[in-house]
Design an enzyme around this catalytic site. Structure first.
Site, PDB file in Angstrom:
ATOM      1  N   GLU A 118       0.812  -1.213   0.000  1.00 43.08           N
ATOM      2  CA  GLU A 118       0.000   0.000   0.000  1.00 43.08           C
ATOM      3  C   GLU A 118       0.849   1.269   0.000  1.00 43.08           C
ATOM      4  OE1 GLU A 118      -3.058   0.956  -0.220  1.00 43.08           O
ATOM      5  OE2 GLU A 118      -4.037  -0.980  -0.387  1.00 43.08           O
ATOM      6  N   SER A 119       1.815   1.354   0.898  1.00 44.01           N
ATOM      7  CA  SER A 119       2.552   2.606   1.086  1.00 44.01           C
ATOM      8  C   SER A 119       4.054   2.425   1.184  1.00 44.01           C
ATOM      9  CB  SER A 119       2.071   3.277   2.380  1.00 44.01           C
ATOM     10  OG  SER A 119       2.348   2.429   3.496  1.00 44.01           O
TER      11      SER A 119
END
Length: 371
Positions: A118-119
């Protein structure tokens, strides 16, 4: 390259592939990787059968999926730096995330690694679609899981609060879709989108939806990418990436309760740390001051800086807001007019309220006036 040799050894049981093709796959183009990945046939890998996703990841039978092999090859070659940076960052935040997950026995611990994809385990990451934080929450999704977002804090950037929110959201998606492949696809593409897609085609299996091309590309690739990240993270030595992911220096972090609002520049000065570092350890702080609507606020700093802050306790609130007046903006108001009316610097008013566009304040907005 070391990892080229490793991939050749790792895939030595593969038939219908030439070593030169493999070399091209891991050094040149994504097109070649896609082409070669479709020719991978494994010997000695357990059959996939009807295993759940995480069992198949643990015994590596998930490698029977061509899409997983494709992204595994990509992340071990063309995007190797991406996975390396994500793993290095995870050393700082993963222990906290895992600790929270262990308290939730109804969710697989492997999901705690989703921020790798995701990040890249970056709490201040912002996507092109304006998703924010470790778990990449969109604004309205974040509000729906009770995360606060205002001019002072963005709890999407808070490790503990966003992780608890992500667990609630993922659990809700799992209850709706009954398996983790679909739940993860819904986390990426949205539950409504996935339900409509499944209903339109009468297909309720993620891998079939992906194979038939019914999912948008980002959602179709989301689950195979996450699985590739899981395989690499859980088998760093096997994939010869362990030595490239050195654990950064991590200081012991302590908390300190700040009584009453305080400017961040002054707080940083009293703690013997830069504002940049102060925000690094407290990523949810997005303004110039701790939240003015809270009577106290918990900050986190390395132990040595907490000790300095305690020594300077008597000085901490020498530069602070002694009282607050709440003002509701009216039609025709300007920041400069309000500041003159209440005899306060316009710049101070802007910084105190974290006003991004001083010329565009809207009627009805609440402004806190320090005095």
């Amino acid at each position: 390259m070391k990892y080229v040799i490793f991939l050749i050894l790792l895939l030595s049981s593969i038939s219908n592939i030439y070593s030169w093709e493999l070399f091209n796959a891991v050094t040149n183009s994504q097109r070649t990787i896609k082409k070669v990945s479709h020719h991978f046939t494994f010997k000695g890998i357990p059959p996939l059968k009807n295993k759940d996703m995480f069992t198949a990841v643990n015994d590596m039978s998930i490698l029977q999926k061509k899409s997983v092999r494709k992204h595994l090859a990509i992340y071990l070659s063309l995007r190797r730096d991406v996975i390396k940076r994500a793993i290095v960052r995870s050393f700082r935040y993963l222990p906290t995330v895992v600790q929270i997950f262990k308290k939730k026995s109804n969710i697989p611990l492997e999901i705690s690694l989703l921020p790798l994809l995701e990040s890249g385990f970056c709490p201040v990451a912002v996507s092109r679609s304006r998703a924010v934080g470790l778990w990449q929450f969109m604004y309205y999704t974040a509000l729906g899981v009770n995360l606060k977002i205002n001019r002072y804090i963005d709890e999407r950037r808070n490790i503990e609060k966003s992780t608890k929110a992500a667990i609630r959201h993922l659990n809700n998606l799992y209850k709706q879709f009954k398996n983790w492949e679909l739940a993860l696809a819904a986390y990426n593409g949205g539950g409504g989108y996935l339900r409509r897609t499944m209903g339109r085609h009468g297909i309720y299996d993620f891998w079939t939806l992906m194979k038939k091309g019914h999912l948008k590309r980002e959602t179709a690739e989301y689950v195979p990418k996450f699985i590739a990240f899981l395989l690499i993270f859980n088998n760093k030595k096997l994939f010869d990436i362990d030595d490239e992911c050195k654990k950064p220096e991590i200081f012991k972090i302590k908390s300190y309760n700040i009584k009453k609002p305080v400017y961040l520049w002054h707080l940083a000065k009293m703690a013997g740390i830069s504002i940049r570092k102060l925000k690094f350890y407290n990523p949810e702080l997005i303004g110039y001051v701790t939240p003015v609507y809270l009577k106290s606020y918990m900050i986190f700093l390395p132990e040595k800086n907490i000790k300095i802050l305690k020594k300077n306790k008597s000085k901490l609130h020498t530069v602070r807001v002694r009282a607050l007046r709440k003002y509701i903006v009216r039609k025709g108001d300007t920041i400069w007019g309000i500041s003159r009316r209440y005899r306060i610097s316009g710049i101070r008013l802007i910084r105190y309220n974290n006003i991004k566009s001083p010329s565009l304040i809207q009627p009805g907005r609440v402004i806190f006036i320090p005095y």
